[in-house]
Structure formats: C-alpha cells, structure tokens
Design an enzyme around this catalytic site. Structure first.
Site, PDB file in Angstrom:
ATOM      1  N   ASN A   1      -7.842  -1.397  10.122  1.00  0.00           N
ATOM      2  CA  ASN A   1      -7.117  -1.474   8.851  1.00  0.00           C
ATOM      3  C   ASN A   1      -7.679  -2.612   8.000  1.00  0.00           C
ATOM      4  OD1 ASN A   1      -4.404  -2.520   7.249  1.00  0.00           O
ATOM      5  ND2 ASN A   1      -4.546  -0.310   7.444  1.00  0.00           N
TER       6      ASN A   1
ATOM      7  N   ARG B   1       0.819  -1.214   0.000  1.00  0.00           N
ATOM      8  CA  ARG B   1       0.000   0.000   0.000  1.00  0.00           C
ATOM      9  C   ARG B   1       0.852   1.262   0.000  1.00  0.00           C
ATOM     10  NH1 ARG B   1      -5.392   1.325  -0.747  1.00  0.00           N
ATOM     11  NH2 ARG B   1      -5.735  -0.832  -0.040  1.00  0.00           N
TER      12      ARG B   1
ATOM     13  N   ARG C   1      -5.560  -3.762   4.483  1.00  0.00           N
ATOM     14  CA  ARG C   1      -5.361  -2.597   3.616  1.00  0.00           C
ATOM     15  C   ARG C   1      -3.882  -2.301   3.427  1.00  0.00           C
ATOM     16  NH1 ARG C   1      -4.859   2.936   2.774  1.00  0.00           N
ATOM     17  NH2 ARG C   1      -6.359   3.772   1.272  1.00  0.00           N
ATOM     18  N   CYS C   2      -3.118  -2.354   4.500  1.00  0.00           N
ATOM     19  CA  CYS C   2      -1.678  -2.106   4.399  1.00  0.00           C
ATOM     20  C   CYS C   2      -1.001  -3.049   3.407  1.00  0.00           C
ATOM     21  CB  CYS C   2      -1.006  -2.283   5.764  1.00  0.00           C
ATOM     22  SG  CYS C   2      -1.241  -0.931   6.918  1.00  0.00           S
ATOM     23  N   MET C   3      -1.472  -4.291   3.366  1.00  0.00           N
ATOM     24  CA  MET C   3      -0.793  -5.320   2.578  1.00  0.00           C
ATOM     25  C   MET C   3      -1.282  -5.393   1.136  1.00  0.00           C
ATOM     26  SD  MET C   3      -0.366  -8.501   5.252  1.00  0.00           S
ATOM     27  CE  MET C   3      -2.147  -8.737   5.479  1.00  0.00           C
TER      28      MET C   3
END
Length: 407
Positions: free
Chosen positions: A351, A158, A396-398
């Site tokens: 997240n 991300r 979401r971060c990944m």
C-alpha cells in the site's frame, strides 16, 4: 494543460492531496469499541500524529500540495447552507428525538467552526453537552455514551471519495461506522470555495440517500490511466456499486473501460490497494494472491445503448496489459519468505503512494519488500508507521489525490 482537480493516473506527477491528521476520533478508540469502529487495535495518538506529520512533510518536500480535511471542513462551515445541512444530516431527529436533536443542533451551531469540525469527525458524548439541555434521552444515557460516534477512519481519506479523470465519486460506504464520513465530504465538495464552482463531474454518491448494496470505497479504485480504471470487488465494494460508477464514467466519456477483479473476502484484502498498487509505467506492487490464475476478472465497456458490455478476462495481468498497451507488466511481489511476506502485506507493504513513475512513499518497517522495490529500480521514500500502521492502512490509504498528471 493540467486541469485543477484532475486525476489522470496512479503514477503521474502527484500535485495535490487531501490528508487527515490523527485527532479526537482516535483518542476515543478503546479496546471495547475498536472492533465496532473497524480498527484492530488502539493507537498512541500523539505518536501517530508525529508519524503523520512526517508523511505530510515528505509529500511537501516533493512538491505536493497537502490539504488537511479538518481545515477544509472548518472552512466549509463558514458557508451557512453547509453548516445547516451538516447539522441536519449528522444530528437526526429520528435517532435522537425531535426536541433533543433541535437542542443539540442549536448548541453546536453556536460553537466556533474549528470546534464544530472537531466534533463532526471526533464525535460527541453526553458528558460534553451543557447541563441546561434536559431530555428523557439524556436521562437514559451514560455520560460516556455517544450522541455522535467518532469517525476514526477519516484517517483513510482515500476511501470516502476518489477522483477519477475529470470528476469525483463521493462514495457510499459499506459499514455503518464509516457512512457519516461521506456527508462531511459531500459538504466540502458542494460548498467549500475551492470546489463549489469547480468544473468537475460528480459521478456517484453525492445524494444523502440509502444506497443499499451499491457501496463503493476508494481503496478499491485504481485510475490506471489511458482511459482505464481498475476496481476491486471486495468486502466493501460491490458489483452494484461498480456498475453505477462504470455507467457514469461512460456516460460522461471519462473512461473507455473498467476492469473489475474479485478479491478474497477477508480482512487482509479489505481493499484492492492493500494487495496491489501501480508504481511505474509497467510495474505493479502485488501480494501474489490477487494475481492467481483462478481470480475472476471482467472488463466492462459501453454497450452503445447506455448499458454495459461485460467481457470475462483470462487473467487480471492480461487485462492490465491490454488496457495499458504494454507487452508485459512487471509484478513486484511482497518481499521475504512466506512468513515475512504475510507479515509485511499485513503491515501495508503493497500500500504505497506513487509520487511519480518509480518513486513511492511507504512504511520503513517493510524491509524485505522495500529491498525488492530497490532492486527493481523503484525509489522508496520511507516514513515511520509503527502507530499509523495499527490502523491497517499505508500511504495510499491515507491520501486522497486531488490533482495528478496522466500518463
């Protein structure tokens, strides 16, 4: 009709994402180097890989195309100019000395592209190079010292780049441990066949230069749709970086407003998406700290002369309602009592990755927050994260969306 490599929102139908499966870089994470590499703990890489596979397969089962960063990087290296550029940028004469750097580049150039991609993300130690490469630099280093440091934060695709409407920002990262990641993405977007001839805009960060304080990370960027972008001003994303991106968005007429919100400068609020995500047309998942009335928030719009007009907003919630044309947004706060909420926010309860309005992917361990999502009509597709979560990043971060519908 949907254009390829277009991201029109945070919640429209997700069609294509880029992920990075845990690999060599995380195997080189140790208690003695994890802080420098921006991790709080070491992971069981094998188990993290299994959890990541479940994440990827969950997306595929929902009709989302999953592209893996290592595959894209390997294919990019098939382009001679890309390979030369990456070796020149990742193996610096000034860091290693001209003769040693030249020898290392020549040795790496003879590798299979799959193995070279593995080292470009996983790093390279002095103990891995052939004994025939002799140099004073080699003589003064231990075999476990790094020639190229690993990039374990590639797991969080991300951050390094983010697609915003008809273009991409290739982000200058704030921390030295992550800055080389951006070169891998610059090469992919410049030379990979899927992107090389693409009709998209590169807003910011495509040049390999020193951006000084103008840093930007994708975890702070939410494409909330309807011509609006929400950006967190965090410990990683600066006002300078936000201004550069906003000016580019307005120049190319890709956005009408950019909302900037100031975040607390501490680890648990590393990026905006660790405390806030858009999960339905009118709904956001939030950790209450980010929507306090005293949190500073501004709306940036074009001033008509190539500059920016800045308007102070009363509250972030009010700014979101104006941007989305909604009378009242729903705020679904982190679940449980004060202790449970703090624990679940730390474990990325907020997240989540939205697949379509009201359907998200998130860690199964966040039972209190997942229960609140369910009561609010939000469907959670649960994934395990006992190991992945140690990296302080959720679904979401990944994930880096490459194609997503607008709203």
């Amino acid at each position: 009709m949907m254009e390829k490599h277009f991201v029109g929102s945070e919640i429209g139908q997700l069609r294509s994402v880029m992920l990075h499966r845990p690999n060599l870089s995380l195997k080189r994470l140790t208690p003695s180097n994890c802080q420098e590499l921006l991790f709080d703990d070491v992971l069981s890489v094998e188990r993290a890989g299994e959890e990541h596979d479940i994440f990827a397969n969950t997306l595929r089962q929902q009709g989302v195309e999953v592209l893996l960063l290592t595959d894209l990087l390997t294919q990019t290296l098939d382009v001679p100019d890309a390979k030369t550029w990456l070796l020149d940028t990742q193996i610096s004469d000034y860091r290693l000395g001209p003769t040693f750097a030249a020898d290392i580049r020549a040795w790496l150039a003879d590798m299979s592209h799959r193995e070279l991609a593995r080292h470009l993300s996983g790093g390279l130690t002095y103990g891995e190079i052939p004994a025939s490469i002799k140099n004073m630099v080699v003589d003064t280093h231990d075999i476990n010292d790094f020639i190229m440091k690993p990039l374990p934060n590639h797991l969080f695709t991300r951050d390094t780049s983010c697609w915003i409407y008809n273009g991409v920002s290739i982000n200058p990262m704030a921390k030295p441990a992550r800055q080389r990641e951006t070169n891998n993405l610059r090469a992919i977007y410049r030379w990979h066949p899927q992107f090389a001839d693409g009709d998209f805009i590169k807003y910011f960060g495509d040049e390999n230069i020193n951006y000084d304080h103008a840093t930007l990370e994708g975890g702070d960027v939410l494409v909330i749709g309807r011509g609006a972008v929400l950006i967190g001003m965090s410990e990683r994303t600066t006002p300078q970086g936000i201004e550069f991106l906003a000016q580019a968005l307005f120049k190319h007429r890709q956005a009408e407003r950019v909302i900037a919100v100031e975040l607390p400068k501490h680890r648990s609020c590393m990026h905006l998406d660790t405390v806030m995500t858009h999960i339905d047309i009118d709904a956001f998942s939030v950790y209450p700290e980010v929507v306090r009335p005293d949190v500073q928030c501004w709306t940036l719009t074009p001033d008509g002369h190539g500059g920016l007009k800045r308007t102070q907003e009363n509250t972030l919630v009010h700014a979101l309602e104006k941007a989305l044309g909604i009378d009242q947004v729903r705020l679904i706060t982190t679940g449980g009592d004060a202790f449970e909420a703090e624990r679940e926010q730390w474990n990325d309860a907020n997240n989540v990755l939205t697949l379509r309005p009201g359907v998200v992917v998130g860690y199964e361990r966040n039972i209190w927050t997942n229960e609140k999502y369910d009561k609010a009509g939000i469907t959670v597709l649960p994934i395990p994260g006992d190991e992945l979560g140690r990296g302080r990043g959720g679904a979401r971060c990944m994930s880096c969306p490459l194609e997503r519908d607008g709203i």
